[in-house]
Design an enzyme around this catalytic site. Structure first.
Site, PDB file in Angstrom:
ATOM      1  N   SER A 181      -7.655  -2.201   4.825  1.00  0.00           N
ATOM      2  CA  SER A 181      -7.351  -3.500   5.408  1.00  0.00           C
ATOM      3  C   SER A 181      -7.732  -3.516   6.890  1.00  0.00           C
ATOM      4  CB  SER A 181      -5.868  -3.822   5.183  1.00  0.00           C
ATOM      5  OG  SER A 181      -5.588  -5.176   5.426  1.00  0.00           O
ATOM      6  N   GLU A 276      -9.399  -9.577  -4.572  1.00  0.00           N
ATOM      7  CA  GLU A 276      -9.122  -9.293  -3.170  1.00  0.00           C
ATOM      8  C   GLU A 276      -9.334 -10.519  -2.287  1.00  0.00           C
ATOM      9  OE1 GLU A 276      -8.279  -8.179   0.267  1.00  0.00           O
ATOM     10  OE2 GLU A 276      -8.149  -6.563  -1.219  1.00  0.00           O
ATOM     11  N   HIS A 306      -5.203  -6.615  -3.299  1.00  0.00           N
ATOM     12  CA  HIS A 306      -5.329  -6.002  -1.987  1.00  0.00           C
ATOM     13  C   HIS A 306      -4.817  -4.563  -1.967  1.00  0.00           C
ATOM     14  CE1 HIS A 306      -5.934  -6.079   2.283  1.00  0.00           C
ATOM     15  NE2 HIS A 306      -4.670  -5.816   2.543  1.00  0.00           N
TER      16      HIS A 306
END
Length: 335
Positions: A181, A276, A306
């Site tokens: 991330s 995602e 995610h």
């Protein structure tokens, strides 16, 4: 599901495991509405809310990503250069808690956060599973977060941490960088800074669900086209992310970071889930590395959201993806 091959890019086939589909269905009804609520309101109330929610969110994430038995932790709090380096060594293998400079390969891990939550503790399970699969110790950086510390504080901390490892005696070709991330954005920022300062690049790079565009415009557009991540609402996340980026211009060189052919880029693996929210970020990063002449691979995993690699209880794909990542890093180092 299609099995990953030596191709530079492969796309999902199938729907993902039954377990991951069931979990994603539940999370989409629970997590996204909570995140939407957190992203509402004016800037000051939202900042206060994020700060107040952070401990509870971090505890929940840590509980959902269990740490393997036998994992050893060694905390680090040291002054270095013009600041401090904070984090922890994580070892889930038979070797010493931290790698031996000049002798052993190590992982340098940059956790995700949206730049406002999480810590090495929330990601200890993920880092330990990487440590166990590679047989390497990992240094997981505890960088400073917004809203207390604005852009580019976290990036400065990540760069300082890498130089601290080099100063400790680890050669660049002994260091592999991994992140998820926002940690993916930190990793690319580090690569660009290494080029600018003449610092040797790490041996390899692996990023999970990487952030490439901190304005979050790519993610919002991806969601508007119909991609629905079970964990994250893009519009709310964009508002939350601005607690860190604040007034930074979209064309700031450390926002959407340019990669150019004259850069020496480490071999890179990008993993992203089919659902995602930052899928377009991952694809944009892949194109940027490719255009700059980098050796880069992109894997898109079916039925995943995610940073699915962090949650082995949610889907078997988590374990499979980490096996792929560890195998890639092993190949990079064996070169």
């Amino acid at each position: 599901m299609r099995t990953p091959t030596s191709e530079q890019q492969w796309r999902p086939v199938g729907r993902g495991s039954l377990r991951s589909r069931a979990i994603n269905s539940y999370l989409s009804r629970v997590s996204a509405p909570l995140m939407t609520a957190a992203g509402l309101g004016g800037a000051l109330p939202r900042a206060q809310m994020i700060t107040a929610m952070r401990p509870g969110v971090n505890r929940s994430l840590a509980a959902l990503s269990p740490v393997p038995d036998g994992t050893r932790i060694e905390a680090v709090r040291e002054s270095f250069g013009d600041g401090r380096v904070r984090g922890e060594w994580v070892s889930a293998h038979a070797g010493p808690p931290r790698g031996t400079p000049g002798d052993q390969t190590i992982l340098y891990y940059l956790h995700g956060s949206g730049y406002v939550i999480c810590s090495p503790r929330t990601h200890r399970g993920l880092v330990a599973r990487l440590s166990r699969r590679t047989g390497w110790s990992a240094f997981s950086l505890d960088y400073r977060l917004g809203p207390e510390y604005p852009f580019p504080t976290a990036g400065d901390d990540a760069i300082r941490g890498y130089h601290w490892l080099l100063d400790a005696g680890y050669r660049a070709d002994q260091i592999v960088v991994a992140g998820d991330s926002a940690g993916g954005h930190l990793a690319v920022d580090l690569i660009a800074d290494n080029h600018q300062t003449g610092t040797p690049q790490p041996a390899g790079l692996v990023v999970f669900s990487p952030l490439y565009d901190p304005t979050f415009d790519l993610a919002v557009a991806n969601q508007l086209r119909g991609t629905r991540d079970p964990l994250i609402d893009a519009v709310a996340a964009q508002r939350i992310l601005r607690l860190y980026t604040r007034g930074a211009e979209a064309d700031h060189p450390r926002m959407r970071i340019a990669l150019t052919p004259e850069m020496s880029l480490p071999p890179t693996l990008i993993q992203v889930g089919q659902y995602e929210v930052m899928g377009d970020d991952a694809r944009a990063m892949y194109r940027a590395f490719t255009a700059a002449g980098g050796d880069v691979r992109l894997q898109e995993w079916p039925g995943q959201g995610h940073v699915f690699q962090m949650f082995p209880l949610f889907s078997p794909e988590s374990r499979q993806a980490l096996n792929e990542a560890a195998g890639f890093l092993g190949q990079v180092v064996s070169r």
